[in-house]
Every structure is written in structure tokens, then in C-alpha cells.
Design an enzyme around this catalytic site. Structure first.
Site, PDB file in Angstrom:
ATOM      1  CG  HIS A 498      -1.787  -1.233   1.301  1.00 19.75           C
ATOM      2  ND1 HIS A 498      -2.776  -1.516   0.383  1.00 19.75           N
ATOM      3  CD2 HIS A 498      -1.773  -2.272   2.180  1.00 19.75           C
ATOM      4  CE1 HIS A 498      -3.356  -2.671   0.704  1.00 19.75           C
ATOM      5  NE2 HIS A 498      -2.766  -3.148   1.791  1.00 19.75           N
ATOM      6  N   GLY A 516      -8.328  -2.605   1.294  1.00 19.19           N
ATOM      7  CA  GLY A 516      -9.734  -2.957   1.154  1.00 19.19           C
ATOM      8  C   GLY A 516     -10.573  -2.437   2.312  1.00 19.19           C
TER       9      GLY A 516
END
Length: 723
Positions: A498, A516
Site C-alpha cells: 500500500h 480494502g
């Protein structure tokens, strides 16, 4: 600042002919104390005599103070205290400073070397303090200073005798601080490092000159003042610097997996890392707290063992505060631009609260290790090959507060074989104290680790739900920021996928992807505002499947369908029309649409109904079933039931005449025993999850009147309700 004075006080300072003791005596004398300057006048090893004390007395008198010399050995401490009483009629302050050194390596140390050092340091402090103790008690005032050393706290080569004596003084001071508490006798320990006869040829010359005793004397003088309220402290001071030292205990660990297992040498070795792990270590101030701590730990171990009968669990803790809640809210798109978001971003807001999806995070703290241990033989899982597939969270008690600590039980309920990949189903049970507040379930894809012949589906899995086949009832659109993933990762998910472009490229993404759970947080915020009155406590459960990744900067569209108290939703990308969150839903306690509650709204139960009401009904049944046992108790008990520290209800158990249980105070006379306890704590005691002894020692139950009568309730109540 007003000057701290010692007018009318009498101070005894041992070893006051030079160095630290001299500095103490001179400072106290200059502030009005009458000082007994004790010193044998010996060298560092205790040999020889000189009139050092006379010189110090003269210096105090020359400056207008009062002082007398004393040449007695501290081993004859009663003679030193007699000097104070004979000359000044009282004793208020005792500074045990006298000391000698006889340094030798342990193997070469003689009995004489050991005995002399202990006699001066430890026995001398004992004898002198004991001689003053009765006077301190009678006058309800006393200040005692013990002198220890870092050699005692930490050890030092060649000083086994000195180190042992100095640590002994710490134990002596700790006990005397307890015994002297009710008489206003404060006993503390100084750990000084200064230039003196003991250190004149040990310290380097420059350091010797810098370490002036005058830099420590004010610390000791303050600890001797009548305004000083602390007792049992260890204060380390040198060079104009002071710090507190104390012993701490680790959280410790059980040395076996189940209460019925034996403790073996091998099990000790296996658990040793947990035994010596100082994360979460804490100070215990009283010996009774050691017992309470042990009882609680063993009770917790027993409870956890019962939960782990069919599978191994992994336990963790999770602390959070208002700062964590604000950081998380920013990570899922809350903004001061929206007035309704301020309650999630401003800790002083009158309605400040957490967003519901924040409480998914505690269940993620041990995700990788838990899954790795549960994988079939030959398969593995770590952060490089796992992806978050589905998420569920259910609130089973009151919505958690704005700060606190959770205990989390993590365990794998199934590992499914999906062909090329495996799916681990991980359950988390989140407790505050012993109260289960929420549970979560994660479906974790373990890439490339399938094909082991396992089942494809599980009855233990919480499933997703397809939305109704009609146009959505509502849509909310919101663009994510380019820095969204960088911000969200501050809430704990530090997977480099990320943030690191190289890791993202290696994983087949054009740039680092958004978490998510961050995308889920956006959508749940939208549902919260549209159908839950922006009130997180209105949430019962959330379920979602992560279908495709989102890139920071892309725009999310949350589509919602309202069906009863369930809001189905899915999330799409505006740029591609792809569904990124599928089969999702939120179950609400009450639907609040356009500011109004729907017909399904339920009214919260009245605060007049307490959990313990049912307990007293059971007690009444127990009395009726065993009237002879009840009558044998022969006493009246009053229970004050509290909430938030205030008494909200009273119950009387009359086992003396009426053999009745009723709400309110006793109708005739006074209660023999009155017990004050919180509603929740009383239920924990009744359920057996909180020991009455532990509750009493921790102040959770307060007993007035005849405490022994409370114990007589046990045999009676075991036959019906537990208490």
C-alpha cells in the site's frame, strides 16, 4: 516560591563529618533545623578516628545554627538518638548516611569484609531507625532517609558485600514505609553519586570535582521536609539531576497449555520468552496486589483454556485512544468540510465517537501468525502471499467507548481449498475485561497454497448477501485522495503493498493500492449517514466481500438498498464501473431515514431495570428452597447497587426474622452487613467470572459492618444462585 524551613525540627545525620552527610547537615542547619552531626571520623574502610564532626558543628554554629556532635557507632544507634533527645528533646528527621567500603572480588572477600560493611550500612540503619521509631510514632511525625547505591540496584564488580547491604536498605525502607504510614512516618531511599571519602580515589579527578554533594543535598532535604508526602520511593540523584527508580513486573505467562498439563523443563523453556517479555510490564505497589494479580491471571488462564478445547487460540491486546479514532476517520475519508463528520474528528465534540469499522482493527493484530500456524503441512502464509477476501463484524454488547483496551482471542475455524489458493477463515472475539463486546471474521486468501484436498466451503463462514434486483434506493459518491493509502496505513496495516511502488509493481499493480478496509470504511460511512442517523451505536453487524482493488485517487460510488433493518450495499469505481465491494450489508438496530426513525425502531429498556434484578429473584427462590439454611445465617444484608459510581437501587436480604428479599432499605432496624457493588460486577461475581475475594481486594465491592457475615452467605447461595 516560599522558602522551605525546618524551624523547630531536630535532624540526625549519620556519617556527617564530610561529603554528603556534611552537605545534608549544613543545609538543614541553615534552614532552621537543630542538627546532630554523627561521625566516627574513620577512613573509608572504617579504620581510625578523627574529629570531623566537630568541624561541621562549628560551621553550623558560626552561621547562627544549632548543632551538637556525636561520635557513636551507628551499630549503637540508640546512643545517637539519645544525643538528640538529651540535647534537643525530640527527633524528627533521621538521615542514615554512614558507610564504609571494603571492596574485593567475591572469591577473595573475607567474613570480616562482609560483616563490617553490613554492620555499618544495614544493621546501623536498622538500629538507629529503630531507636527513633517510638518517638516518631508518639509524635505522629517522622522522616527517614535510607542511603542505597546503584551498586545495590544494579550490582558492581568487587562490591558483593556493599551491593547486598545497599539492596537490603531498599527492602528495609519499603517495609518501614508500610509500617509507618498511619503514624505519618515517611521512609524513602536516596541513591546518590557524589564526591566523598568513599569515592575520592575511585572517580576521575574532573568528575570528582563536578560531583559536588551540594547538588544532592537539596533533594534529600526536600524528602525530609514536613510537606513531603511520598513514602517508599527510591530517588537516584547526581550532578543536579534526579530520577525515580522502582521494580516492575512483566505480564508473565502460564507455563502449560491447560490447567491439567504438567509443568516440565521443556514447557518452561517454550514459555520463557513470554515470561521475560517486558511489554506491558507494570509496577505493583503492595504485596497484596501480587496475590490479586496472580489470582486474576490464573482465573484468566482457566477461562481461556475452556475456550480452547477444540482448537488453539492466540491472544493479544489492543489499546486505543481518541487520537487513534481521529487518525482512522481521516483514513476513511471523513472531512471537516462535512459538518456531520466533525464528531469523528474532534475529540472535544459533545458527541465524539468512533466509526464502527474502526473496531475491525483489533482482530487484525495477529492475522499472519495465526494463519501460518493453521496451514496444512507443506503450505505457508505470510504477508507476501495473503489477501483480505471478506470481512464481518458484529457488535454483541454496548458500542465501545472512545478509549480503552481490548483482549482479543484469534483462532482459525477452517482452511478451505479453492484450487490454486487456500482461504483461511479467522475468527476474533474481542473482550473488554471479561465482557465480550464484539466478534469479527476474516476470510484471508493465501495465494498459491491450495491443492491440499480440503473442503471448498464451511458452515462456520458468515456469508455475503446479494442485493435486491432493483435500482438502488440511494447512492453516495466520494473521491479518495492520492494519499489515502499512506494515511490509512497509520492505523496499523503497514503492508508495503500500500506504500512501496516496487512491491506494488511486483504484485501486478500500476501503483500502491488502497487497503480494502479503507474502501469499506468509506462505504460504511455512507450507510451510516444515510440510514443510521450518523450514529455508530446503531450498528449491529457489517459484512462485505472485497472484489477488486482500488487505486488511491479513484472515486467510490456506494449503492444502497433498504430492506427492513438491513441495508444491502455494493461499491463501484466511477472510472471503470467495476464492483470493488460486493454482497455487502449492514444490519441496524434502528433505521433513521431523513432524520426520522422507521416503524421498526425499538425503545431502549428503562434504566430502572438492572441485570442484577433477576439475581435477587433467584436468591429469593434459594431462600424458599432452603429456609433452615437461610435462618442459620441470622443476619440482615443491604446491597447498594451502583451504576457509574452512583447508587441506583437497593436490595435487602432479611435472613434474621422475615426470611425475605425485597427492594429498598431494611424495614426494621439496620443492616448487619452493607455491600456496595456495581450492577455489572455483581453479575460477574454471581456468574463466577469474578472472584469475591478479588473484587473486595480491588475495591469493586465495598463491605461495611460485619464482614464475616458476608462469608456465611456462601453455603446458602450455592444451592440456588451463586454470589
Amino acid at each position: 516560591m516560599d522558602q522551605l524551613r525546618f524551624d523547630g525540627r531536630v535532624a540526625v545525620v549519620t556519617g556527617a563529618g564530610g561529603g554528603l552527610g556534611k552537605a545534608y547537615a549544613l543545609l538543614l542547619g541553615s534552614r532552621g533545623a537543630k542538627v546532630v552531626v554523627n561521625d566516627l571520623g574513620s577512613a573509608r574502610d572504617g579504620v581510625g578516628k578523627s574529629n570531623f564532626a566537630d568541624a561541621v558543628v562549628k560551621e553550623i554554629k558560626d552561621k547562627g545554627g544549632e548543632a551538637v556532635a556525636d561520635y557513636n557507632s551507628v551499630v549503637e544507634g540508640e546512643k545517637i538518638i539519645k544525643t538528640a533527645l538529651d540535647n534537643f528533646g525530640r527527633i524528627d528527621i533521621l538521615i542514615n548516611n554512614a558507610g564504609i567500603l571494603r571492596d574485593k572480588s567475591f572469591q577473595k572477600m573475607s567474613d570480616q569484609d562482609w560483616d563490617l560493611v553490613h554492620a555499618v550500612h544495614l544493621k546501623g540503619a536498622f538500629k538507629t531507625t529503630q531507636a527513633a521509631w517510638e518517638t516518631f510514632k508518639k509524635q505522629k511525625f517522622g522522616r527517614v532517609i535510607m542511603t542505597s547505591s546503584n551498586a545495590g540496584l544494579l550490582g558492581n564488580f568487587g562490591q558483593a558485600n556493599y551491593s547486598a547491604a545497599k539492596m537490603g536498605l531498599v527492602g528495609l525502607a519499603s517495609t518501614l514505609s508500610i509500617e509507618g504510614a498511619k503514624y505519618n512516618i515517611k521512609v524513602n531511599t536516596i541513591v546518590p553519586t557524589a564526591a566523598s571519602r568513599l569515592t575520592e580515589d575511585i572517580l576521575p579527578p574532573d568528575m570528582f570535582q563536578a560531583m559536588k554533594p551540594e547538588l544532592i543535598a537539596p533533594v534529600v532535604a526536600y524528602m525530609s521536609h514536613e510537606s513531603f508526602e511520598d513514602s517508599g520511593l527510591i530517588i537516584d540523584s547526581t550532578l543536579g539531576f534526579a530520577t525515580k527508580a522502582h521494580l516492575i513486573r512483566s505480564q508473565g505467562a502460564p507455563l502449560r497449555k491447560k490447567p491439567t498439563d504438567p509443568v516440565t523443563i521443556e514447557s518452561v523453556k517454550e514459555k520463557w520468552g513470554d515470561v521475560v517479555n517486558m511489554n506491558g510490564a507494570r509496577r505493583i505497589d503492595k504485596i497484596a496486589e501480587v496475590t490479586v494479580d496472580l489470582v486474576e491471571k490464573l482465573q484468566e488462564f482457566d477461562e481461556r483454556s475452556k475456550l480452547d478445547t477444540d482448537r488453539e487460540s492466540y491472544w493479544a491486546t489492543y489499546k486505543y485512544n481518541a487520537k487513534d479514532l481521529v487518525c482512522y476517520a481521516l483514513g476513511i475519508g471523513a472531512s471537516v468540510v462535512n459538518e456531520s463528520d466533525l464528531k469523528f474528528l474532534y475529540e472535544s465534540h459533545e458527541n465524539f465517537t468512533a466509526l464502527p469499522t474502526f473496531f475491525i482493527l483489533p482482530g487484525m493484530v495477529m492475522e499472519s501468525p495465526v494463519i501460518g500456524q493453521a496451514m496444512p503441512p507443506g503450505k505457508h502464509a505470510d504477508f507476501t502471499n495473503i489477501l483480505h477476501g471478506e470481512q464481518y463484524i458484529e457488535f454483541v454488547d454496548q458500542f465501545p467507548g472512545n478509549e480503552g483496551e481490548f483482549t482479543i482471542r484469534n483462532y482459525v475455524v477452517d482452511v478451505l481449498d479453492k484450487g490454486s489458493s487456500a482461504v483461511a477463515i479467522v475468527n476474533s472475539e474481542v473482550f473488554q475485561g471479561r465482557q465480550l463486546v464484539l466478534r469479527t471474521q476474516q476470510h484471508i486468501f493465501v495465494l498459491g497454497q491450495g491443492g491440499f484436498g480440503g473442503a471448498r466451503n464451511s458452515a462456520r463462514a458468515v456469508g455475503v448477501q446479494s442485493p435486491p434486483r432493483r435500482e438502488p434506493d440511494a447512492r453516495v459518491t466520494q473521491r479518495t485522495a492520492e494519499d489515502q493509502a499512506a494515511l490509512y496505513r497509520l492505523s496499523g496495516d503497514l503492508n508495503p503493498l500500500h506504500i512501496d511502488p516496487n512491491v506494488a509493481t511486483a504484485s501486478g499493480h500500476p501503483k500502491p493500492i488502497l487497503h480494502g478496509l479503507a474502501s469499506l470504511g468509506f462505504s460504511v460511512r455512507h450507510v451510516l449517514a444515510k440510514y443510521a442517523g450518523n450514529d455508530p451505536s446503531n450498528f449491529k453487524a457489517i459484512k462485505a466481500r472485497f472484489a477488486k482493488p482500488v487505486l488511491p485517487g479513484q472515486t467510490l460510488i456506494t449503492e444502497m438498498w433498504l430492506e427492513g433493518n438491513r441495508v444491502h450495499f455494493q461499491t463501484k469505481l466511477k472510472e471503470t464501473d467495476s464492483v470493488v465491494i460486493a454482497g455487502a450489508y449492514v444490519d441496524l438496530k434502528n433505521v433513521v431515514k431523513d432524520g426520522n426513525s422507521s416503524p421498526s425502531t425499538q425503545t431502549a429498556p428503562s434504566s430502572g431495570n438492572l441485570k442484577s434484578d433477576s439475581l435477587f429473584a433467584k436468591i429469593e427462590d434459594g431462600i424458599k428452597a432452603n429456609p433452615d439454611k437461610a435462618k442459620s445465617v441470622g443476619a440482615v444484608f443491604l446491597y447498594n447497587i451502583t451504576e457509574n459510581g452512583k447508587t441506583v437501587k437497593q436490595w435487602t436480604l432479611d435472613l434474621k426474622s422475615g426470611l425475605t428479599v425485597y427492594q429498598g432499605e431494611p424495614k426494621t432496624g439496620k443492616a448487619d452487613t452493607t455491600m456496595t457493588v456495581a450492577d455489572n460486577d455483581l453479575m460477574d461475581i454471581a456468574a463466577g467470572t469474578l472472584s469475591p475475594q478479588v473484587a473486595y481486594l480491588k475495591g469493586k465491592i465495598k463491605i461495611a459492618g460485619n464482614i464475616m457475615l458476608a462469608q456465611k452467605l456462601g453455603p446458602l447461595l450455592k444451592s440456588g444462585a451463586k454470589l
